[in-house]
Design an enzyme around this catalytic site. Structure first.
Site, PDB file in Angstrom:
ATOM      1  N   GLY A  15      72.375 105.463  83.467  1.00 15.93           N
ATOM      2  CA  GLY A  15      71.607 105.783  85.042  1.00 15.93           C
ATOM      3  C   GLY A  15      70.330 106.966  84.254  1.00 15.93           C
ATOM      4  O   GLY A  15      70.003 108.007  84.933  1.00 15.93           O
ATOM      5  N   SER A  16      69.727 106.347  83.273  1.00 18.31           N
ATOM      6  CA  SER A  16      69.471 107.465  82.048  1.00 18.31           C
ATOM      7  C   SER A  16      67.758 107.085  82.990  1.00 18.31           C
ATOM      8  O   SER A  16      66.917 108.277  83.690  1.00 18.31           O
ATOM      9  CB  SER A  16      68.684 106.788  80.842  1.00 18.31           C
ATOM     10  OG  SER A  16      68.123 105.773  80.330  1.00 18.31           O
ATOM     11  N   ASN A  17      67.245 106.310  83.664  1.00 21.77           N
ATOM     12  CA  ASN A  17      66.336 106.002  84.504  1.00 21.77           C
ATOM     13  C   ASN A  17      66.121 107.363  85.792  1.00 21.77           C
ATOM     14  O   ASN A  17      65.293 107.764  86.592  1.00 21.77           O
ATOM     15  CB  ASN A  17      65.860 105.057  84.926  1.00 21.77           C
ATOM     16  CG  ASN A  17      65.152 104.038  83.633  1.00 21.77           C
ATOM     17  OD1 ASN A  17      64.266 104.646  83.427  1.00 21.77           O
ATOM     18  ND2 ASN A  17      65.964 103.321  82.746  1.00 21.77           N
ATOM     19  N   LYS A  68      74.977  88.418  91.306  1.00 18.94           N
ATOM     20  CA  LYS A  68      75.040  88.603  93.267  1.00 18.94           C
ATOM     21  C   LYS A  68      76.664  89.638  93.282  1.00 18.94           C
ATOM     22  O   LYS A  68      77.293  89.168  93.496  1.00 18.94           O
ATOM     23  CB  LYS A  68      74.466  87.593  94.154  1.00 18.94           C
ATOM     24  CG  LYS A  68      75.262  86.325  94.926  1.00 18.94           C
ATOM     25  CD  LYS A  68      74.762  85.814  94.423  1.00 18.94           C
ATOM     26  CE  LYS A  68      76.194  84.331  95.808  1.00 18.94           C
ATOM     27  NZ  LYS A  68      75.423  83.957  96.352  1.00 18.94           N
ATOM     28  N   HIS A 114      61.721  97.296  84.554  1.00 17.12           N
ATOM     29  CA  HIS A 114      62.560  95.487  83.300  1.00 17.12           C
ATOM     30  C   HIS A 114      62.323  96.374  81.785  1.00 17.12           C
ATOM     31  O   HIS A 114      60.900  96.493  81.815  1.00 17.12           O
ATOM     32  CB  HIS A 114      62.185  94.536  84.041  1.00 17.12           C
ATOM     33  CG  HIS A 114      62.142  93.047  82.981  1.00 17.12           C
ATOM     34  ND1 HIS A 114      63.361  92.694  83.258  1.00 17.12           N
ATOM     35  CD2 HIS A 114      61.943  92.625  82.193  1.00 17.12           C
ATOM     36  CE1 HIS A 114      63.637  91.639  82.503  1.00 17.12           C
ATOM     37  NE2 HIS A 114      62.685  91.201  81.839  1.00 17.12           N
TER      38      HIS A 114
HETATM   39  C1  GRF Z   1      67.018  99.672  81.103  1.00 14.93           C
HETATM   40  O1  GRF Z   1      67.123  99.610  80.335  1.00 14.93           O
HETATM   41  C2  GRF Z   1      65.814  99.013  82.429  1.00 14.93           C
HETATM   42  O2  GRF Z   1      65.012  98.831  81.771  1.00 14.93           O
HETATM   43  C3  GRF Z   1      67.512  98.157  82.412  1.00 14.93           C
HETATM   44  O3  GRF Z   1      68.131  98.511  82.510  1.00 14.93           O
HETATM   45  C4  GRF Z   1      68.405  98.968  81.735  1.00 14.93           C
HETATM   46  C5  GRF Z   1      68.957 100.470  82.907  1.00 14.93           C
HETATM   47  O4  GRF Z   1      69.258 101.621  81.672  1.00 14.93           O
HETATM   48  N1  GRF Z   1      67.241  96.930  83.531  1.00 14.93           N
HETATM   49  P1  GRF Z   1      69.844 103.272  82.476  1.00 14.93           P
HETATM   50  O5  GRF Z   1      71.490 102.945  83.240  1.00 14.93           O
HETATM   51  O6  GRF Z   1      68.754 103.869  83.748  1.00 14.93           O
HETATM   52  O7  GRF Z   1      69.737 103.904  81.261  1.00 14.93           O
END
Ligand code: GRF
Length: 200
Positions: A15-17, A68, A114
């Protein structure tokens, strides 16, 4: 009065994003609101982060398939997103392919992050693919989600150089740092377009 764009975040991992989005929102740099976090992995870091940020976080049991969601589960996810009044769905490390129910419920309202410069290296572990191909440059992409895998209109990209002594892990860490800048920036662009000009 403008109101923040309502987001739903789907993720399977740490969940870093999601954290990057929340930090920008909490700092007042991104005019959006995460209404719900949904994961197909019961102990995913993204769900404990949601608790930390006091955002509703829900686990959905994915069902029989590996790549899926079970169609009935995908319908449940759509219902949960609608109940949370979500306007933009963000796939932030969600390891399942969005199918008919999600795509029809949120046309051009689902985006994905991505870890490559699409259209190069779609699919899993894209940073390893870039390294193995001997590229000198890779990066990350945010795109609209459609029926194909990692296809759909590209909304933004950031490049990351591949260094001579790179390992997959080191490269992935640098790509993720770029993701944490790119994703909130693209969401901010969408939020600005979504709401149109301010009305006095
Ligand atoms: C990211 O590297 C994204 O590009 C890929 O999955 C990863 C998710 O990372 N689709 P996080 O869970 O947000 O740390």
């Amino acid at each position: 009065m403008r109101r923040p764009l309502r987001l739903g975040v789907l993720g399977s991992g740490k969940g870093s994003n999601f954290r990057a989005l929340m930090e920008q929102i909490n700092d007042g740099r991104l005019d959006a609101e995460v209404r719900i976090v949904i994961s197909d992995v019961e102990d995913a870091g993204i769900l404990s982060l949601a608790r930390d940020f006091q955002i509703p976080g829900l686990y959905v049991r994915p069902g029989r398939f590996r790549a899926k969601l079970e169609p009935e589960v995908e319908k449940d996810v759509v219902r949960l997103l609608h109940e949370a009044s979500v306007e933009l769905v963000i796939l932030a490390g969600f390891m399942r392919i969005a199918k008919q129910w999600l795509l029809e419920a949120f046309p051009r309202k689902i985006i994905n992050i991505h870890p490559s410069l699409l259209p190069k290296f779609p699919g899993l572990e894209a940073w390893k693919q870039a390294l193995a191909a001997g590229e000198t440059m890779t990066g990350c992409t945010v795109h609209y989600v459609e029926a194909g895998i990692d296809t759909g209109e590209i909304l933004g990209q950031r490049t990351v150089p591949i260094l001579a002594n790179d390992t997959p892990d080191r490269l992935h860490i640098r790509i993720q740092k770029a993701e944490h800048v790119l994703l909130p920036a693209v969401v901010a662009d969408i939020a600005a377009r979504f709401r149109g000009p301010e009305v006095a």
